[in-house]
Design a protein around this motif. Structure first.
Motif, short mmCIF file in Angstrom:
data_model
loop_
_atom_site.label_atom_id
_atom_site.label_comp_id
_atom_site.label_asym_id
_atom_site.label_seq_id
_atom_site.Cartn_x
_atom_site.Cartn_y
_atom_site.Cartn_z
N LYS A 51 -37.80 35.40 9.76
CA LYS A 51 -38.54 34.48 10.62
C LYS A 51 -39.11 33.35 9.76
O LYS A 51 -39.42 33.55 8.58
CB LYS A 51 -39.70 35.19 11.32
N ALA A 52 -39.28 32.21 10.38
CA ALA A 52 -39.86 31.08 9.66
C ALA A 52 -41.35 31.32 9.40
O ALA A 52 -42.06 31.88 10.24
CB ALA A 52 -39.68 29.80 10.48
N VAL A 53 -41.77 30.90 8.21
CA VAL A 53 -43.19 31.00 7.82
C VAL A 53 -43.65 29.62 7.37
O VAL A 53 -43.00 28.98 6.53
CB VAL A 53 -43.38 32.02 6.68
N ILE A 54 -44.75 29.17 7.92
CA ILE A 54 -45.31 27.87 7.54
C ILE A 54 -46.27 28.07 6.37
O ILE A 54 -47.19 28.88 6.44
CB ILE A 54 -46.11 27.24 8.71
N GLY A 55 -46.06 27.33 5.30
CA GLY A 55 -46.87 27.50 4.10
C GLY A 55 -48.15 26.68 4.10
O GLY A 55 -48.40 25.86 4.99
N GLU A 110 -43.91 31.03 16.81
CA GLU A 110 -43.91 32.13 17.77
C GLU A 110 -42.72 33.02 17.40
O GLU A 110 -41.57 32.71 17.71
CB GLU A 110 -43.77 31.59 19.18
N THR A 111 -43.00 34.09 16.69
CA THR A 111 -41.93 34.86 16.06
C THR A 111 -40.93 35.43 17.07
O THR A 111 -39.76 35.59 16.76
CB THR A 111 -42.50 36.00 15.21
N ALA A 112 -41.38 35.72 18.26
CA ALA A 112 -40.46 36.28 19.26
C ALA A 112 -39.37 35.29 19.63
O ALA A 112 -38.27 35.69 20.05
CB ALA A 112 -41.23 36.70 20.50
N ARG A 113 -39.64 34.01 19.47
CA ARG A 113 -38.65 32.98 19.82
C ARG A 113 -37.84 32.53 18.61
O ARG A 113 -36.84 31.83 18.75
CB ARG A 113 -39.35 31.76 20.41
N CYS A 114 -38.29 32.89 17.41
CA CYS A 114 -37.63 32.44 16.17
C CYS A 114 -36.40 33.29 15.88
O CYS A 114 -36.49 34.51 15.78
CB CYS A 114 -38.61 32.50 15.00
N THR A 115 -35.27 32.63 15.73
CA THR A 115 -34.01 33.32 15.42
C THR A 115 -33.76 33.41 13.93
O THR A 115 -32.82 34.07 13.50
CB THR A 115 -32.82 32.58 16.05
N GLY A 116 -34.59 32.71 13.14
CA GLY A 116 -34.35 32.67 11.70
C GLY A 116 -33.19 31.78 11.32
O GLY A 116 -32.60 31.95 10.25
N CYS A 117 -32.88 30.81 12.16
CA CYS A 117 -31.72 29.94 11.90
C CYS A 117 -31.95 29.04 10.69
O CYS A 117 -30.99 28.59 10.07
CB CYS A 117 -31.41 29.09 13.12
N GLY A 118 -33.21 28.74 10.37
CA GLY A 118 -33.51 27.92 9.20
C GLY A 118 -33.42 26.42 9.44
O GLY A 118 -33.58 25.64 8.50
#
Ligand code: SF4
Ligand code: SF4
Ligand code: SF4
Length: 159
Positions: free
Chosen positions: A95-99, A137-145
């Motif tokens: 999942k995407a993480v904002i730094g 919103e992790t439930a919507r994040c596909t991790g596509c990058g």
């Protein structure tokens, strides 16, 4: 919305390093055991996001682009190090993480990452008296990058 990243602003900061294997890769120990480092997945990725990482094992570099989950790397892999049981199997759980470097956290208006997210997983809830902060919103994040490369301060990583 002005795309600062395409104008070359805020470039040059090192991106957090993360060894992310190709989608549908086996768990790390099994992956390393099975992968022959043939490079077929690297050559077969139309997005050119699979690169040779530590020990010449393939790894994903989202600074080069996003994963479309086309599955070409799976189809090219001769060893089964990346393999998909069926069409329902999710590619990965990243999942995407904002730094902390996110411009919005420093009071600077920026919504570039949200503009690149097709699933609308990045939101900017209103904050009284302050700049809206980016939230995934992790439930919507596909991790596509897709949000990683456009970030003008390289503040997004996949975990
Ligand atoms: S699924 Fe397609 S775009 Fe994603 S890493 Fe594999 S070959 Fe590349
Ligand atoms: S195609 Fe399979 S065996 Fe070859 S480098 Fe990629 S993951 Fe390893
Ligand atoms: S990784 Fe993809 S789905 Fe997740 S927030 Fe970034 S662009 Fe959206």
């Amino acid at each position: 919305m002005v795309d600062l990243s395409r104008r070359g602003f805020f470039r040059g900061k090192p991106r957090p390093k993360a060894e992310i294997r190709p989608p549908w890769a086996l768990a790390e120990v099994a992956f390393v055991d099975r992968c022959t480092r043939c490079g077929d997945c690297i050559a077969g990725c139309p997005q050119r996001i699979i690169v040779s990482g530590d020990g010449a094992y393939p790894t994903i570099d989202f600074a080069r682009g996003e994963c479309t989950f086309c599955g070409d790397c799976v189809n090219k892999c001769p060893s089964g190090a990346i393999s998909r049981a069926d069409n329902e199997q999710v590619a990965w759980l990243h999942k995407a993480v904002i730094g902390e470097d996110c411009l919005a956290r420093r009071g600077i208006e920026c919504r570039v990452c949200g503009d690149f997210c097709d699933t609308r997983a990045i939101r900017f809830p209103l904050r009284p008296g302050g700049t809206s902060l980016a939230e995934v919103e992790t439930a919507r994040c596909t991790g596509c990058g897709a949000c990683v490369a456009p970030c003008p301060v390289a503040s997004i990583s996949l975990a």
